[in-house]
Design a protein around this motif. Structure first.
Motif, PDB file in Angstrom:
ATOM      1  N   THR A   1       1.544  -4.352  -1.343  1.00 36.11           N
ATOM      2  CA  THR A   1       1.332  -3.413  -0.666  1.00 36.11           C
ATOM      3  C   THR A   1       1.090  -2.183  -1.797  1.00 36.11           C
ATOM      4  OG1 THR A   1       2.241  -3.357   1.659  1.00 36.11           O
ATOM      5  CG2 THR A   1       1.446  -1.483   1.122  1.00 36.11           C
ATOM      6  N   ALA A   2       2.649  -2.661  -2.722  1.00 34.17           N
ATOM      7  CA  ALA A   2       2.926  -1.574  -4.232  1.00 34.17           C
ATOM      8  C   ALA A   2       1.929  -1.979  -5.395  1.00 34.17           C
ATOM      9  CB  ALA A   2       3.730  -1.456  -4.120  1.00 34.17           C
ATOM     10  N   ALA A   3       0.964  -3.371  -4.997  1.00 37.11           N
ATOM     11  CA  ALA A   3       0.431  -3.515  -5.748  1.00 37.11           C
ATOM     12  C   ALA A   3      -1.265  -3.043  -6.026  1.00 37.11           C
ATOM     13  CB  ALA A   3       0.800  -5.871  -6.000  1.00 37.11           C
ATOM     14  N   LEU A   4      -1.378  -3.526  -4.887  1.00 35.83           N
ATOM     15  CA  LEU A   4      -3.057  -3.173  -3.944  1.00 35.83           C
ATOM     16  C   LEU A   4      -2.666  -1.355  -4.386  1.00 35.83           C
ATOM     17  CD1 LEU A   4      -2.793  -5.175  -0.772  1.00 35.83           C
ATOM     18  CD2 LEU A   4      -4.052  -5.414  -2.765  1.00 35.83           C
ATOM     19  N   ALA A   5      -1.403  -0.570  -4.417  1.00 31.92           N
ATOM     20  CA  ALA A   5      -1.793   0.700  -3.900  1.00 31.92           C
ATOM     21  C   ALA A   5      -1.553   1.315  -5.905  1.00 31.92           C
ATOM     22  CB  ALA A   5      -0.193   1.736  -4.031  1.00 31.92           C
TER      23      ALA A   5
END
Length: 191
Positions: free
Chosen positions: A178-182
């Motif tokens: 999720t952090a990488a997608l953000a």
């Protein structure tokens, strides 16, 4: 469409597509790619900091002649969505990737589209009034199914769905995915 409306399968497809965009041989400073399929898929997404990428962008076509003036190059991604308001208000520039290396920038009372800034001097240039470009951007946001219609609302909504999808399908990797997608969507502060 990356918004708050895709089905879980569509969210998973988008997550895999973004991970696939970042699937390349790591440089020396990164660990070698894992050999298991899931680890291999997620490796670039989880290790290529901060240079994550989600392919996409604008194509500019002369509707009179049908000539494509500018199209997204190999390094143009959805994370550049924030560049367009900066171009229109005169504080920034939008790049369309490489091969050709096209740009959009505000120059006085026009928005200048330079077709290949890496080429020789004399690259073709198209100049348009900012109000016309603003309408074109708004039309693209409404009409193109692969473009983020309202990035300030839709991308965070998509990120929420992607986080929920990751919790269900990748529980051991949900938070870093999720952090990488953000980061890939230029929403890092939203993660």
């Amino acid at each position: 469409m990356l918004n708050g409306k895709p089905t879980p399968a569509e969210v998973g497809t988008a997550v895999v597509r973004i991970a696939d965009c970042d699937d390349f041989e790591p440089e020396e400073e990164h660990d070698p790619c894992p050999t298991d399929p899931l680890g291999n898929l997620l490796h670039g997404l989880l290790t290529m900091l901060p240079d994550l990428f989600a392919a996409g962008g604008f194509r500019v076509t002369d509707t009179t002649t049908g000539t494509v003036l500018v199209e997204p190059g190999c390094c143009n991604g959805l994370e550049t969505w924030r560049d367009w308001p900066d171009v229109l208000d005169g504080t920034g520039c939008a790049h369309f990737g490489h091969a050709l290396s096209s740009t959009a920038e505000r120059v006085g009372d026009t928005v200048r589209l330079t077709h290949d800034v890496d080429g020789t001097d004399g690259s073709p240039v198209t100049e348009l009034p900012p109000d016309q470009v603003r309408r074109l951007v708004a039309d693209a946001q409404q009409d193109l199914p692969d473009f983020v219609a309202d990035a300030q609302q839709d991308l965070p909504d998509f990120l929420g769905l992607a986080g929920a999808w990751a919790e269900q399908h990748l529980p051991a990797h949900a938070a870093p995915v999720t952090a990488a997608l953000a980061r890939a969507l230029d929403l890092a502060s939203s993660a």
